[in-house]
Structures are given as C-alpha cells and as structure tokens.
Design a protein around this motif. Structure first.
Motif, mmCIF file in Angstrom:
data_model
loop_
_atom_site.group_PDB
_atom_site.id
_atom_site.type_symbol
_atom_site.label_atom_id
_atom_site.label_comp_id
_atom_site.label_asym_id
_atom_site.label_seq_id
_atom_site.Cartn_x
_atom_site.Cartn_y
_atom_site.Cartn_z
ATOM 1 N N ASN A 168 -6.851 -12.338 5.940
ATOM 2 C CA ASN A 168 -5.768 -11.363 6.138
ATOM 3 C C ASN A 168 -4.937 -11.669 7.401
ATOM 4 O O ASN A 168 -4.824 -10.826 8.303
ATOM 5 N N TYR B 264 2.019 14.535 0.095
ATOM 6 C CA TYR B 264 2.976 14.686 -1.007
ATOM 7 C C TYR B 264 3.818 15.953 -0.806
ATOM 8 O O TYR B 264 5.000 15.986 -1.172
ATOM 9 N N GLU C 14 -10.338 -4.433 8.965
ATOM 10 C CA GLU C 14 -9.164 -4.478 8.074
ATOM 11 C C GLU C 14 -9.020 -5.806 7.320
ATOM 12 O O GLU C 14 -7.916 -6.345 7.194
ATOM 13 N N GLY D 233 -8.587 -3.032 -1.855
ATOM 14 C CA GLY D 233 -9.479 -1.994 -2.379
ATOM 15 C C GLY D 233 -8.751 -1.183 -3.436
ATOM 16 O O GLY D 233 -8.704 -1.543 -4.611
ATOM 17 N N GLU E 81 -7.566 6.827 12.691
ATOM 18 C CA GLU E 81 -8.263 6.560 11.430
ATOM 19 C C GLU E 81 -7.502 5.655 10.465
ATOM 20 O O GLU E 81 -8.090 5.179 9.498
ATOM 21 N N HIS F 74 -6.598 16.626 11.976
ATOM 22 C CA HIS F 74 -8.047 16.819 12.027
ATOM 23 C C HIS F 74 -8.326 17.185 13.484
ATOM 24 O O HIS F 74 -8.910 16.405 14.248
ATOM 25 N N ILE G 153 -14.771 -10.346 3.642
ATOM 26 C CA ILE G 153 -14.590 -9.463 2.474
ATOM 27 C C ILE G 153 -15.876 -8.664 2.310
ATOM 28 O O ILE G 153 -16.964 -9.251 2.152
ATOM 29 N N ILE G 154 -15.767 -7.349 2.353
ATOM 30 C CA ILE G 154 -16.966 -6.503 2.202
ATOM 31 C C ILE G 154 -17.278 -6.400 0.709
ATOM 32 O O ILE G 154 -16.433 -5.938 -0.075
ATOM 33 N N GLY H 206 -5.529 0.169 -2.388
ATOM 34 C CA GLY H 206 -4.116 0.128 -1.974
ATOM 35 C C GLY H 206 -3.583 1.449 -1.447
ATOM 36 O O GLY H 206 -2.373 1.686 -1.470
ATOM 37 N N ALA I 163 -13.462 -0.801 5.808
ATOM 38 C CA ALA I 163 -12.562 -1.806 6.406
ATOM 39 C C ALA I 163 -11.552 -1.175 7.355
ATOM 40 O O ALA I 163 -11.116 -1.815 8.310
ATOM 41 N N MET J 175 -12.513 1.905 2.845
ATOM 42 C CA MET J 175 -12.683 2.912 3.906
ATOM 43 C C MET J 175 -13.486 2.332 5.077
ATOM 44 O O MET J 175 -13.208 2.616 6.242
ATOM 45 N N GLY K 239 -7.526 11.617 2.469
ATOM 46 C CA GLY K 239 -6.779 12.381 1.471
ATOM 47 C C GLY K 239 -6.692 11.679 0.133
ATOM 48 O O GLY K 239 -6.587 12.336 -0.899
ATOM 49 N N ASP L 26 0.853 -1.187 0.000
ATOM 50 C CA ASP L 26 0.000 0.000 0.000
ATOM 51 C C ASP L 26 0.889 1.238 0.000
ATOM 52 O O ASP L 26 2.035 1.185 -0.443
ATOM 53 N N GLU L 27 0.393 2.350 0.529
ATOM 54 C CA GLU L 27 1.172 3.599 0.499
ATOM 55 C C GLU L 27 2.048 3.747 1.739
ATOM 56 O O GLU L 27 2.596 4.811 1.984
#
Ligand SMILES: Cc1cc2nc3c(=O)[nH]c(=O)nc-3n(C[C@H](O)[C@H](O)[C@H](O)COP(=O)(O)OP(=O)(O)OC[C@H]3O[C@@H](n4cnc5c(N)ncnc54)[C@H](O)[C@@H]3O)c2cc1C
Length: 498
Positions: free
Chosen positions: A488, A361, A235, A105, A451, A407, A240-241, A107, A178, A176, A168, A66-67
């Motif tokens: 998972n 970024y 998560e 989803g 979050e 936030h 699996i949703i 990633g 999950a 989201m 973001g 993922d990121e």
C-alpha cells in the motif's frame, strides 16, 4: 491488458503532493514486456483461478475508492483469493515483479486507504469469509478477513456473546484491525487495539507470520515486541491480515438507552466529563450538536429537541443500572439537562443507535448533491469542552456546514463537513478549517485521528504529531518489513521523505 487509467473523478479537498494517481500504465511504470505481463496474469490465474482475477474497468474502479472524498485510483488488477496460501503465493508473484499490493476489506474507509496511487494489484479479501474458531468458554473467536462486524454478531446470536467494536459502517473485521477502528462502544469496551489478540499476516514477500505466535490466544501477554499492535492501525502498509483473533464479551443482563437535551454545548460536554470522572461504567455516550440532531430527526424520523444532545447507554445487572442511571441523571440535571427520554425495549434502542450510525448519511442529506468529509480529532477528556466550543465558533464564523457527532466519552468527535464539490472557494475554506481543527487538537496534546487512520490526507499532520524522530522509526520499521515499498505505498508515510 493491464493499465492504470487517469481517472476523471475529481480530488477536491486535498492535493496529494508526491503521490497523485499516476497516468502511466503498469506496463510502462514497471518496464514490463507483454510476455512478462502475460506470465504475471497467468501466474495469478493458476494460483486463485480464472474467475478470481479481474481486469474489468468497473471492478477496478469499485476497488480504487472508499467512502472518503479522495479521488478514485483504480488498481490495475483485482484478485479475489480464497485462502492464506493463495494470498501468500500471489504476494510472492507481486514481490518478484515489484508490483504494489493494496489490501481491500469492504471499502468503507474514510481516508483514501484503498486507492492504488501507484497502480498495482488489489487483494480483495471478501471470498475469505469464514468464522473459524469460536471458543465460547474463553470468550474469543478467530475470523477470516471477509467477515464483517455484523456478520460476526449474527453468527454469535445464540451464544450469549457479542463483539462490541462498532464503526458506523458494516466494515470487515480485518479492515477494522488495519485502521484501528472503534465506535460508540469504545468508552466501555475499547477499540480494535484492545480487542485483537492475534493476527495472521502475509508480508510483502509472501511470508506468513502470526503476531502472537501460531494459534495463541491468551488474554494478556508480555512476550516480546507487540507485533499485534504494530499491525493494528498499519492500514495495509506492512502486510495483509488474513485472520484475526478477537476478544468477545457476554451480552449484558440488562441494557437501557436514554436521550438527554442540553441548553448548550458546554453543558453537554461538561456532563460527559463529569460522568466519566464519577466512575460510571457507561457503555455509550455520544454527543450530537444542534445541527446534527436536526439532521438525524429529519433523516431517521425522530423528534428530539434541536439542542445539543447526549445519547447514552448503560449495561449491567438491573441493580447496577439503577445506580449508574441515578448518578448520571444527577450530573446531567446539575448541568441543566432535560429529563431522560428512555429507550428501554430492544426495538426502540436499535432505532436510536441506527439513527446515530446513520449520522453520516443524515449529514449528507442536509445538502443534496454535496459530498461529506469527516474530521476525526481526539483530545484528552479535560480539553473536550474547550475544543468543541471553539470548533463550533469556527464553523459558524466560516459559514461552514459541519454537524458535530462525537464519541465524546473517548474525547473523539467528528465534524461531518458537507461540501459542494463544484465550489472551489468553499472547499478551500473547509480545507483550512480541517487543518486548523487538527492543529487545535495537537496543541491540546491530542491526535489528528482518533479512529479513521492517516491514509492519504493526514500524512503531513502525522509528521507534526509524531515529530521527525518517531517518523524515522516508523520508516525504519516499514523498510524492515517491506524493503521494496510494495505494501500500500503512499499511505501513512510520505514517499521518500527521509
Ligand atoms: C457511515 C460510516 C461510518 C463510519 N463510522 C466509523 C466509526 O464510528 N469508527 C471508525 O473507526 N470508523 C468508521 N468508519 C470508517 C470505516 O468503517 C473504518 O475505517 C473501517 O475500519 C474500514 O474497514 P473496511 O473493511 O471497509 O476497510 P477498507 O476501507 O477496505 O480499507 C481501509 C484500510 O485498511 C486496509 N485493509 C483493509 N483490509 C485489510 C486487510 N485484511 N489487511 C491489511 N490491510 C487491510 C486497506 O488497504 C486500507 O488502507 C465509518 C465509515 C462510514 C462509511
């Protein structure tokens, strides 16, 4: 042939005690014969079609990361099902052969949630991308897992309705759900927890359930255990949703955004707390420290003063906006805040919030070649000024680049740690800092994750946060829904910890 390749990408921030990417092939780790392997693959192909089963290295690597900073753990095979019946049939095959299932989803997760740490089968849900049932008069909609938040809002454009939860990134709405995601609008509209009415979920053995009953979409319910909020934030570890039913909101009659600069972190955060205590129904209130606003100025061609800053947004009727703005301005000025710089028209407002959403970024651009890790603590509002001030001092003392964006209306903020992946000493300092920050939040009755979720990196902190007995209850729930530990595995709960 299926195989689990030990990947070359480095894990530089965390070491995953007990759940590293296994070098063993799926074949070896699951004692597969070649004949059994062929039969699994042909079962997958007969369910969702030849083109929807991928063994290609590039596709597997794309779905093993993922990121986040967590290293890539590619699955052995990636499936692209088209409907819930296919998801269920594919899950049954995995269940019969004890193959791990990792839902994917878009990633964009930040906690390593999609890594196939024990190998297995990635279910990429991007082909299931339909908006299914829009009930304008009831303010709800049901979507498939490939629909992203921006795609939903584009679909809703002419209806006068919108879905406000806005991480973001343009994440999938089921991803989201999950991760129990939120974003800049949560202070007014809530997080995914408050906005999911029902979920269709495929369990590890292929059983299909509806967490609030099939087709049901009441605004409130007290019918039995809250299965919806058990799955929200799970998560991918419980199922699996394959559909989510979401609350929608009317687009406000009027919206106005403003930017206000402060002489100190304390003044900005004190203002936030006072605005909320005054009962202003503010739609967005985002804090950026001096390093963050400087990075955003550079990245998004803005020119705000380089001091602690609040981005604010008000929603309502023209009349109520005036009242909200007056109360807010009184408070910010009493704390030494600047005059508001307004963003009234849609284009200027969009530019402002795009800059905020691009903060990740912008932070990365401060040190080209570096990687970013976002902390995610959340504390009760009254503790916010103290924790942000202490955290800022900690960053300076330890010579770390970690612009803060938060936030803050929810007591949630992120230090976007920008770290040189080739400098182990700096990585160590960042690691110690993130642990200190999480424990500081726990000591203030908060959480280590507001979050982003637990994923791989926060499993030990989750134990500290919850305590042994609550973790045991979580483990019992996991065992009840997924007795073979196929969903998972290795995420949220540490393996074999009881
Ligand atoms: C620039 C940037 C900004 C961000 N800002 C925010 C923010 O403000 N707030 C916030 O909350 N997050 C934020 N995020 C994190 C990320 O967008 C969210 O965690 C998002 O919810 C992940 O959705 P996804 O579809 O990309 O999930 P993925 O990354 O694909 O998966 C995340 C987890 O959910 C599971 N999963 C995914 N889909 C399903 C499914 N259909 N069923 C069951 N399990 C599933 C996966 O197995 C994994 O464990 C940001 C990320 C980036 C890159």
């Amino acid at each position: 042939m299926l195989y689990q390749k030990k990947n070359q990408l480095t894990s530089w921030l965390y070491d995953y005690s007990g759940s590293s990417c296994l070098p063993d092939s799926l074949l070896m780790s699951h004692s597969f014969s070649l004949a059994a392997l062929d039969s699994v693959l042909s079962a997958f192909r007969s369910i969702c079609g030849e083109d929807s089963v991928s063994l290609g290295e590039a596709v597997r690597e794309q779905h093993g990361k993922d990121e986040s900073v967590h290293r890539c753990c590619p699955p052995d095979v990636v499936l692209f099902p088209h409907c819930v019946e296919e998801v269920s049939a594919l899950a049954k095959v995995c269940h019969n052969h004890r193959l791990p299932i990792i839902p994917f989803g878009t990633g964009t997760g930040l906690e390593g949630g999609v890594g196939a740490v024990e190998g297995g089968v990635c279910f990429s849900l991007r082909n299931m991308d339909q908006v299914l049932d829009l009930h304008q008069e009831d303010f709800d909609v049901t979507v498939e897992p490939g629909v992203t938040r921006k795609a939903l809002n584009a679909y809703l454009r002419d209806t006068g309705l919108w879905f406000p939860v806005d991480p973001g990134a343009d994440a999938s709405l089921c991803g989201m759900a999950a991760t129990s995601a939120s974003g800049t609008n949560a202070v007014r509209y809530g997080t995914m927890r408050e906005n999911v009415l029902n979920l269709e979920v495929v369990l590890a053995d292929g059983t299909i359930i509806h967490t609030a009953g099939k087709g049901r979409r009441p605004r409130k319910t007290s019918a039995g255990y809250n299965l919806t909020n058990l799955i929200v934030g799970s998560e991918g570890t419980l199922g699996i949703i394959t559909k989510t039913t979401l609350r929608l909101y009317g687009i406000p009659e009027a919206m106005v955004s403003a930017v206000c600069s402060f002489p100190s972190v304390q003044a900005a955060v004190d203002s936030t707390v006072q605005i909320l205590q005054a009962g202003v129904p503010i739609a967005r209130i985002e804090f950026l420290d001096d390093v963050m606003i400087d990075a955003c100025n550079r990245f998004s061609s803005l020119s705000y003063p380089v001091t602690p800053t609040l981005f604010l947004e008000f929603h309502g009727s023209e009349r109520s906006l005036e009242e909200q703005v007056n109360t807010t301005e009184d408070i910010t000025q009493s704390n030494g805040g600047s005059d508001f710089q307004w963003a009234r028209d849609t284009e200027t407002r969009n530019r402002l919030w795009k800059a905020r959403h691009d903060a990740w970024y912008a932070a990365l651009a401060l040190r080209p070649g570096c990687k970013a890790y976002a902390t995610d603590v959340c504390v009760p509002l009254s503790r916010l000024p103290q924790i942000i001030v202490e955290t800022k001092e900690d960053l300076i003392e330890n010579r770390l680049t970690g612009p803060i964006a938060g936030h803050v209306g929810d007591g949630n903020f992120h230090c976007l740690m920008v770290v040189d992946p080739s400098d182990p000493e700096e990585q160590h300092r960042v690691h110690l800092f993130t642990e200190r920050l999480a424990r500081r939040a726990l000591a203030m009755d908060g959480t280590c994750t507001g979050e982003h979720g637990v994923g791989l990196g926060k499993r030990a902190l989750l134990r500290e946060e919850m305590g042994h007995m609550a973790i045991q209850v979580m483990q019992s729930l996991k065992d009840a829904l997924d007795p073979k530990n196929l969903m998972n595995p290795g995420k949220i709960l540490q393996p074999r910890e009881l």
